[in-house]
Each structure stands twice: as structure tokens, then as C-alpha cells.
Design an enzyme around this catalytic site. Structure first.
Site, mmCIF file in Angstrom:
data_model
loop_
_atom_site.group_PDB
_atom_site.id
_atom_site.type_symbol
_atom_site.label_atom_id
_atom_site.label_comp_id
_atom_site.label_asym_id
_atom_site.label_seq_id
_atom_site.Cartn_x
_atom_site.Cartn_y
_atom_site.Cartn_z
ATOM 1 N N SER A 119 0.741 -1.140 -0.010
ATOM 2 C CA SER A 119 -0.147 -0.090 0.135
ATOM 3 C C SER A 119 0.891 1.204 0.072
ATOM 4 C CB SER A 119 -0.917 -0.070 1.114
ATOM 5 O OG SER A 119 -1.593 1.047 1.269
ATOM 6 N N HIS A 123 2.223 12.079 -0.299
ATOM 7 C CA HIS A 123 1.711 13.567 -0.554
ATOM 8 C C HIS A 123 2.997 14.480 -0.590
ATOM 9 C CE1 HIS A 123 -2.190 12.541 1.078
ATOM 10 N NE2 HIS A 123 -1.640 11.791 1.736
ATOM 11 N N HIS A 133 -1.743 7.372 -5.058
ATOM 12 C CA HIS A 133 -2.224 6.150 -4.131
ATOM 13 C C HIS A 133 -2.072 4.859 -5.005
ATOM 14 C CE1 HIS A 133 -5.342 2.921 -3.483
ATOM 15 N NE2 HIS A 133 -4.616 3.058 -2.266
ATOM 16 N N HIS A 167 -3.567 7.634 -17.139
ATOM 17 C CA HIS A 167 -4.593 6.478 -17.574
ATOM 18 C C HIS A 167 -3.800 5.938 -18.830
ATOM 19 C CE1 HIS A 167 -8.278 7.341 -15.129
ATOM 20 N NE2 HIS A 167 -7.596 8.602 -14.911
ATOM 21 N N HIS A 197 -20.560 12.319 -0.063
ATOM 22 C CA HIS A 197 -21.214 13.717 0.950
ATOM 23 C C HIS A 197 -20.766 15.162 0.518
ATOM 24 C CE1 HIS A 197 -17.290 12.695 3.034
ATOM 25 N NE2 HIS A 197 -17.378 14.193 3.150
ATOM 26 N N GLY A 280 -7.192 -5.466 13.888
ATOM 27 C CA GLY A 280 -6.200 -5.085 14.846
ATOM 28 C C GLY A 280 -4.485 -5.104 14.226
#
Length: 297
Positions: A119, A123, A133, A167, A197, A280
Site C-alpha cells: 500500500s 503527499h 495512491h 491513464h 457527502h 487489529g
């Protein structure tokens, strides 16, 4: 678990680590090369590597990984490249979510799992250089296995040429596996990296998949690898093209506000964040994606 699946898991985990090593090396080369322009007076950034550990509910070892984070570099303000290999049993909430989202029966009877992946979130110091990302992963349970991952671009100041290059590079890496993959994974990314949102996308998209299991492990792994292989050629030219551009306080303000949008998405909607915290894993590694500074208006 069959010996064949055990070997396949080892192959996948080894490749995630190898890709991590190449990306970390490439980013440190960029830091060394940035000898003029904004930020050049600082020392070149280096990754700080920390071992992460996951513990099961009874305190026994349940895997872990490496968290590699560079902070306050010449070009990268904060970038993390994490790899992990974790295992154990899924808790009740994770079992329910997995059964509902993946349609996997029998999770409550045998909730064992294994997962490995890489992962990355970057920034940047210069607002003209886009944030980015990328992740790829393999997930196994006794009932099913699958691959997932993708890569998406998150500029605060958009350049159509950058979006087109990002792309086009991904499409070129996916097309050898079948020309149907890129448009499907692009549409999936547009849907997944959307912030309801705010009624807007997180960035300018990319590719994304979450349930690749065709029944042909080798073919699925090859496609997953090429999602990862596309990352450096898709992203590094954008860093090189923008890292020397002049920027203003107003540009920085736009960047910080956009980072607030990024943080909202990762904390509210991102499935990987939710899964990592619910199972966890090391919280610092899970939340590595958050920007060092952000702003809300």
C-alpha cells in the site's frame, strides 16, 4: 491448505516486497536528484523503516510487515510504502462484512484468513505535483481467494496531460491481459473513489478492483502484478515534469484543502482502513495514508 496454495501465497508476498523495494529506491533517487528549485536546500529525504506487528485476540503472533515512511523530503512531504502479511481469524464484524460483500458462505464456521499486499500513498511538497495512491493485495480464506488493488491520481491542481499519461500507462499495462480490463477497472475506480457527502470524486481516477478470482491463479496474479508494474512509469514522469515548477501560497492553500478531502474519504469510506483497524493491524500503518497537514474551509 494445499502445498500449491501455500507456494502461491509465498510468491505473492515475495512480489509485494520486491515491488516495495523498487519503489522506495526510485523515490530516494528523486530526492537526490532534486538539487535546485523549491526544497532543494533541505537534506534529501530517506525512508524510515519500522516493523509492524499484528496480534490476535489471545495475544499470539498474527503476522505483520514493514512500514516505510519518508517525511519532510525535498520532493515528498510524506510518503509511505507499506507491505504486510497477516493471518489469523476474522472477528464477528469482519466475518459478517466479508460474507455480505463477497458472498462467501461458511465464514462463521471457519473464519481463518491470510492477507498480503503493498500500500502506497504520497503527499508532495510542490502543489503542482499530484498526490497518488496505489495498492495491490491477495486475500485467502478456506472458502475463496482473490486479488484486489489499483492506483489513482489525486492532484489538487489538475493538468489534463498528467491525467492522460497516468491513464494511458495503466491501459497499456492492462491491455495485454484483455482489452476489457481497463474500461471496467477505470469505471470501478470512478465509483469507488467517490465522496458522496461532497458530491465529487477524490481525484482524477485510475483503476481499481476488489474481487479478482477467475479460477486461474496465475492469470489473476499476472494481472495484479501489472497493476503494480504500471505505477512507476505512470507516476514518475509526472513528478519530473512538475517538481521544479514555482508555486504560491494560494497554491499551497488549495493543496491543503484538497488534502482535507482526501482525509475525509480515507476515514469515512475506505474499506482498507476499516478492515485494517477491525482486524487489529498496527494503527499507524493503517493510517499511514493520512496527509501530514490538511485544511478545511
Amino acid at each position: 491448505m494445499s502445498d500449491e496454495m501455500q507456494a502461491e501465497k509465498a510468491r505473492a508476498s515475495a512480489w509485494f516486497h520486491e515491488l516495495r523495494d523498487r519503489i522506495v529506491a526510485a523515490f530516494e533517487v528523486i530526492e537526490d536528484a532534486h538539487s535546485e528549485g523549491s526544497g532543494a536546500a533541505a537534506a534529501p529525504g530517506r525512508f524510515e523503516v519500522t516493523k509492524t506487528q499484528r496480534r490476535s485476540d489471545d495475544g499470539s503472533d498474527a503476522g505483520g510487515g514493514l512500514m516505510s515512511v519518508m517525511r519532510d523530503g525535498r520532493v515528498f512531504e510524506k510518503v509511505g510504502v507499506n507491505v504486510s502479511e497477516v493471518y489469523g481469524t476474522l472477528g464477528e464484524r469482519a466475518q459478517t462484512a466479508m460474507a455480505a460483500r463477497k458472498g462467501i458462505p461458511g465464514m462463521s464456521e471457519d473464519p481463518r484468513f491470510w492477507a498480503s499486499g503493498i500500500s502506497l500513498v504520497a503527499h508532495m511538497q510542490n502543489p503542482h505535483v499530484p498526490a497518488v495512491h496505489m495498492n495491490t493485495r491477495m486475500f485467502w480464506t478456506p472458502h475463496a481467494w482473490w486479488f484486489g488493488g489499483g492506483s489513482d491520481l489525486n492532484p489538487c491542481l489538475e493538468y489534463p496531460a498528467d491525467t492522460e499519461h497516468f491513464h494511458a500507462t495503466q491501459k497499456a499495462h492492462l491491455d495485454p491481459h484483455g482489452t476489457e480490463h481497463y474500461p471496467r477497472l477505470k469505471a470501478w475506480a470512478d465509483e469507488y473513489f467517490y465522496i458522496p457527502h461532497r458530491n465529487r470524486a477524490r481525484g482524477v481516477g485510475g483503476i481499481f478492483m476488489d474481487d479478482l478470482c477467475s479460477g486461474d491463479w496465475d492469470a489473476d496474479f499476472a494481472l495484479t502484478r501489472d497493476i503494480g508494474e504500471a505505477f512507476l512509469p505512470a507516476y514518475l514522469p509526472l513528478v519530473e515534469a512538475r517538481r521544479l515548477q514555482d508555486w504560491t501560497i494560494a497554491d499551497r492553500d488549495v493543496q491543503l484543502v484538497h488534502r482535507g478531502l482526501y482525509a475525509e474519504y480515507n476515514l469515512v469510506y475506505d474499506r482498507g482502513t476499516k478492515f485494517g483497524l477491525e482486524t487489529g493491524h498496527d494503527a499507524n500503518a493503517v493510517l499511514m495514508s493520512l496527509p501530514p497537514l490538511a485544511k478545511w474551509i
